[in-house]
Design a protein around this motif. Structure first.
Motif, PDB file in Angstrom:
ATOM      1  N   ARG A  49       0.830  -1.204   0.000  1.00 19.43           N
ATOM      2  CA  ARG A  49       0.000   0.000   0.000  1.00 19.43           C
ATOM      3  C   ARG A  49       0.868   1.259   0.000  1.00 19.43           C
ATOM      4  NH1 ARG A  49      -4.615  -0.538   4.487  1.00 19.43           N
ATOM      5  NH2 ARG A  49      -5.188   1.459   3.569  1.00 19.43           N
ATOM      6  N   MET A  50       1.991   1.225   0.730  1.00 20.34           N
ATOM      7  CA  MET A  50       2.867   2.388   0.769  1.00 20.34           C
ATOM      8  C   MET A  50       3.464   2.657  -0.608  1.00 20.34           C
ATOM      9  SD  MET A  50       4.099   4.905   2.405  1.00 20.34           S
ATOM     10  CE  MET A  50       3.577   4.473   4.069  1.00 20.34           C
ATOM     11  N   LEU A  51       3.922   1.604  -1.288  1.00 21.14           N
ATOM     12  CA  LEU A  51       4.471   1.778  -2.642  1.00 21.14           C
ATOM     13  C   LEU A  51       3.400   2.295  -3.595  1.00 21.14           C
ATOM     14  CD1 LEU A  51       6.730  -1.393  -2.947  1.00 21.14           C
ATOM     15  CD2 LEU A  51       7.503   0.982  -3.107  1.00 21.14           C
ATOM     16  N   ASP A  52       2.194   1.782  -3.436  1.00 20.65           N
ATOM     17  CA  ASP A  52       1.099   2.231  -4.295  1.00 20.65           C
ATOM     18  C   ASP A  52       0.853   3.729  -4.123  1.00 20.65           C
ATOM     19  OD1 ASP A  52      -1.284   1.555  -6.062  1.00 20.65           O
ATOM     20  OD2 ASP A  52      -2.308   2.444  -4.336  1.00 20.65           O
ATOM     21  N   ARG A  53       0.875   4.214  -2.881  1.00 22.33           N
ATOM     22  CA  ARG A  53       0.654   5.633  -2.628  1.00 22.33           C
ATOM     23  C   ARG A  53       1.810   6.478  -3.154  1.00 22.33           C
ATOM     24  NH1 ARG A  53      -3.659   6.799  -3.295  1.00 22.33           N
ATOM     25  NH2 ARG A  53      -3.090   8.889  -2.616  1.00 22.33           N
ATOM     26  N   LEU A  54       3.032   6.002  -2.975  1.00 22.70           N
ATOM     27  CA  LEU A  54       4.195   6.751  -3.455  1.00 22.70           C
ATOM     28  C   LEU A  54       4.184   6.853  -4.979  1.00 22.70           C
ATOM     29  CD1 LEU A  54       6.990   5.363  -1.097  1.00 22.70           C
ATOM     30  CD2 LEU A  54       6.034   7.676  -1.095  1.00 22.70           C
ATOM     31  N   VAL A  55       3.716   5.791  -5.639  1.00 21.81           N
ATOM     32  CA  VAL A  55       3.597   5.829  -7.101  1.00 21.81           C
ATOM     33  C   VAL A  55       2.513   6.824  -7.503  1.00 21.81           C
ATOM     34  CG1 VAL A  55       2.896   4.506  -9.140  1.00 21.81           C
ATOM     35  CG2 VAL A  55       4.495   3.516  -7.492  1.00 21.81           C
ATOM     36  N   LYS A  56       1.363   6.769  -6.858  1.00 23.66           N
ATOM     37  CA  LYS A  56       0.252   7.654  -7.208  1.00 23.66           C
ATOM     38  C   LYS A  56       0.583   9.119  -6.940  1.00 23.66           C
ATOM     39  CE  LYS A  56      -3.801   4.638  -7.030  1.00 23.66           C
ATOM     40  NZ  LYS A  56      -3.085   3.377  -7.204  1.00 23.66           N
ATOM     41  N   ARG A  57       1.414   9.393  -5.924  1.00 23.85           N
ATOM     42  CA  ARG A  57       1.809  10.768  -5.615  1.00 23.85           C
ATOM     43  C   ARG A  57       3.002  11.238  -6.436  1.00 23.85           C
ATOM     44  NH1 ARG A  57      -0.268  12.975  -0.823  1.00 23.85           N
ATOM     45  NH2 ARG A  57       0.846  14.839  -1.540  1.00 23.85           N
ATOM     46  N   GLY A  58       3.578  10.331  -7.241  1.00 21.86           N
ATOM     47  CA  GLY A  58       4.628  10.724  -8.157  1.00 21.86           C
ATOM     48  C   GLY A  58       6.039  10.701  -7.608  1.00 21.86           C
ATOM     49  N   TYR A  59       6.234  10.169  -6.405  1.00 24.36           N
ATOM     50  CA  TYR A  59       7.579  10.116  -5.835  1.00 24.36           C
ATOM     51  C   TYR A  59       8.349   8.878  -6.286  1.00 24.36           C
ATOM     52  CZ  TYR A  59       6.169  13.909  -2.765  1.00 24.36           C
ATOM     53  OH  TYR A  59       5.727  15.121  -2.296  1.00 24.36           O
ATOM     54  N   VAL A  60       7.620   7.850  -6.666  1.00 24.57           N
ATOM     55  CA  VAL A  60       8.219   6.588  -7.101  1.00 24.57           C
ATOM     56  C   VAL A  60       7.564   6.183  -8.414  1.00 24.57           C
ATOM     57  CG1 VAL A  60       8.447   4.108  -6.568  1.00 24.57           C
ATOM     58  CG2 VAL A  60       8.820   5.816  -4.771  1.00 24.57           C
ATOM     59  N   ALA A  61       8.357   5.625  -9.319  1.00 29.40           N
ATOM     60  CA  ALA A  61       7.840   5.132 -10.593  1.00 29.40           C
ATOM     61  C   ALA A  61       7.931   3.616 -10.613  1.00 29.40           C
ATOM     62  CB  ALA A  61       8.639   5.715 -11.757  1.00 29.40           C
ATOM     63  N   ARG A  62       6.909   2.976 -11.189  1.00 28.09           N
ATOM     64  CA  ARG A  62       6.926   1.533 -11.353  1.00 28.09           C
ATOM     65  C   ARG A  62       7.480   1.214 -12.731  1.00 28.09           C
ATOM     66  NH1 ARG A  62       2.046  -2.521  -9.558  1.00 28.09           N
ATOM     67  NH2 ARG A  62       3.183  -4.476  -9.831  1.00 28.09           N
ATOM     68  N   LEU A  63       8.579   0.494 -12.779  1.00 30.66           N
ATOM     69  CA  LEU A  63       9.280   0.204 -14.017  1.00 30.66           C
ATOM     70  C   LEU A  63       8.922  -1.184 -14.516  1.00 30.66           C
ATOM     71  CD1 LEU A  63      12.808   1.492 -12.910  1.00 30.66           C
ATOM     72  CD2 LEU A  63      10.944   2.800 -13.954  1.00 30.66           C
ATOM     73  N   GLU A  64       9.428  -1.510 -15.713  1.00 34.70           N
ATOM     74  CA  GLU A  64       9.251  -2.854 -16.240  1.00 34.70           C
ATOM     75  C   GLU A  64       9.912  -3.863 -15.313  1.00 34.70           C
ATOM     76  OE1 GLU A  64      10.656  -3.185 -20.183  1.00 34.70           O
ATOM     77  OE2 GLU A  64       9.354  -1.608 -20.991  1.00 34.70           O
ATOM     78  N   GLY A  65       9.347  -5.069 -15.260  1.00 34.60           N
ATOM     79  CA  GLY A  65       9.897  -6.089 -14.380  1.00 34.60           C
ATOM     80  C   GLY A  65       9.468  -5.920 -12.946  1.00 34.60           C
ATOM     81  N   ASP A  66       8.401  -5.120 -12.724  1.00 32.29           N
ATOM     82  CA  ASP A  66       7.857  -4.926 -11.384  1.00 32.29           C
ATOM     83  C   ASP A  66       8.876  -4.315 -10.427  1.00 32.29           C
ATOM     84  OD1 ASP A  66       5.282  -5.121 -10.613  1.00 32.29           O
ATOM     85  OD2 ASP A  66       5.518  -6.996  -9.515  1.00 32.29           O
ATOM     86  N   ARG A  67       9.685  -3.393 -10.955  1.00 34.63           N
ATOM     87  CA  ARG A  67      10.664  -2.716 -10.117  1.00 34.63           C
ATOM     88  C   ARG A  67      10.190  -1.286  -9.834  1.00 34.63           C
ATOM     89  NH1 ARG A  67      14.909  -1.558 -12.812  1.00 34.63           N
ATOM     90  NH2 ARG A  67      13.959  -2.051 -14.827  1.00 34.63           N
ATOM     91  N   TYR A  68      10.678  -0.742  -8.735  1.00 33.91           N
ATOM     92  CA  TYR A  68      10.321   0.604  -8.317  1.00 33.91           C
ATOM     93  C   TYR A  68      11.585   1.459  -8.233  1.00 33.91           C
ATOM     94  CZ  TYR A  68       5.855  -1.492  -6.979  1.00 33.91           C
ATOM     95  OH  TYR A  68       4.669  -2.147  -6.986  1.00 33.91           O
ATOM     96  N   ALA A  69      11.468   2.708  -8.699  1.00 35.35           N
ATOM     97  CA  ALA A  69      12.605   3.623  -8.667  1.00 35.35           C
ATOM     98  C   ALA A  69      12.109   5.028  -8.339  1.00 35.35           C
ATOM     99  CB  ALA A  69      13.337   3.634 -10.014  1.00 35.35           C
TER     100      ALA A  69
END
Length: 267
Positions: A49-69
């Motif tokens: 849930r935390m990663l989902d929120r960080l992605v939605k708020r634009g601080y983290v991007a979900r990349l190919e291969g299910d990676r986060y940056a």
């Protein structure tokens, strides 16, 4: 505050989010959810849930291969106010000199949350000329400033800039091999020189304001117009030389290392 007070005011969810951001800031290429959990010694389910929120708020991007940056949002927040005001204050006297010497308008553009944005501008000294308003948002792919901001960034940062630009409504699929080759050429010669995509007769001249490691912290740009019936007005090559010299001076004043801005080379 003692240890008991620190425990009393803990915010576990906030701590979890900050742990993720600090971890991703120290790795290249991103991490999967399970890798994040392993490094932080937690269960993967704790971070979904935390990663989902960080992605939605634009601080983290979900990349190919299910990676986060990390995205560049934190970078933009950190540089939005005081450092940009400092850069503008340092640059303005030199920008005025550049305008007087070239008889052309000039402006500084920085990257902010998906778009090149004008943070400082000096009018042409004559009674007419191009005028770019401070605060204007520009295209990343079709402007000299955008090209310079992309050309003088690392490949990872360039990919993030493009992804943020697309997510904020910019055109997708523009980072082609041919465009990448053009950015390589710009970085090699140290500037961009291109016809304006919006105004006929205008040639955009743009040079990086660079950090010591060669990364562009901004772009100094002149929308060059050939002046008619203006004896002594510099031609475009002389104007370009003046632009490059000013960009090096601004880089040096900003404390970022003027050697990062290459000397001009012939086209």
């Amino acid at each position: 505050m003692n240890e008991a007070d620190q425990d009393r005011y803990r915010a576990p969810a906030l701590d979890k989010g900050l742990d993720i951001l600090e971890l991703l800031a120290g790795v290249d290429g991103g991490l999967s959810q399970s890798e994040i959990a392993k490094r932080l010694d937690r269960s993967p389910n704790e971070f979904y849930r935390m990663l989902d929120r960080l992605v939605k708020r634009g601080y983290v991007a979900r990349l190919e291969g299910d990676r986060y940056a990390l995205t560049l949002k934190l970078f933009g927040l950190a540089h939005r106010h005081a450092p940009m005001r400092r850069l503008s204050a340092l640059a303005m006297p030199l920008m005025r000199e550049l305008a007087e010497a070239t008889r052309q308008e000039n402006h500084i553009v920085v990257y902010d949350r998906g778009h090149p944005v004008v943070i400082a501008q000096i009018e042409a000294p004559g009674y007419w000329g191009i005028s770019i308003r401070v605060g204007s948002r520009m295209g990343l792919f079709d402007t000299g400033s955008g090209h310079v901001l992309l050309a003088f960034r690392s490949p990872d940062l360039r990919q993030m800039m493009v992804a943020e630009h697309e997510a904020s409504g910019g055109p997708a699929g523009r980072l082609t091999p041919a465009f990448e080759a053009r950015l390589t050429e710009i970085a090699a010669r140290g500037y961009e020189r291109m016809p304006s995509a919006e105004t006929p007769g205008v040639v955009n001249l743009s040079a990086p304001i660079s950090s010591a490691d060669g990364q562009a912290i901004g772009a100094l740009t002149i929308p060059y117009i050939a002046l008619i019936n203006s004896p002594g007005a510099p031609d475009i090559d002389t104007t370009l030389d003046a632009l490059l010299a000013t960009a090096r001076q601004i880089s040096r004043l900003a404390g970022e290392g003027a050697h990062a801005v290459p000397d001009p080379q012939t086209d």
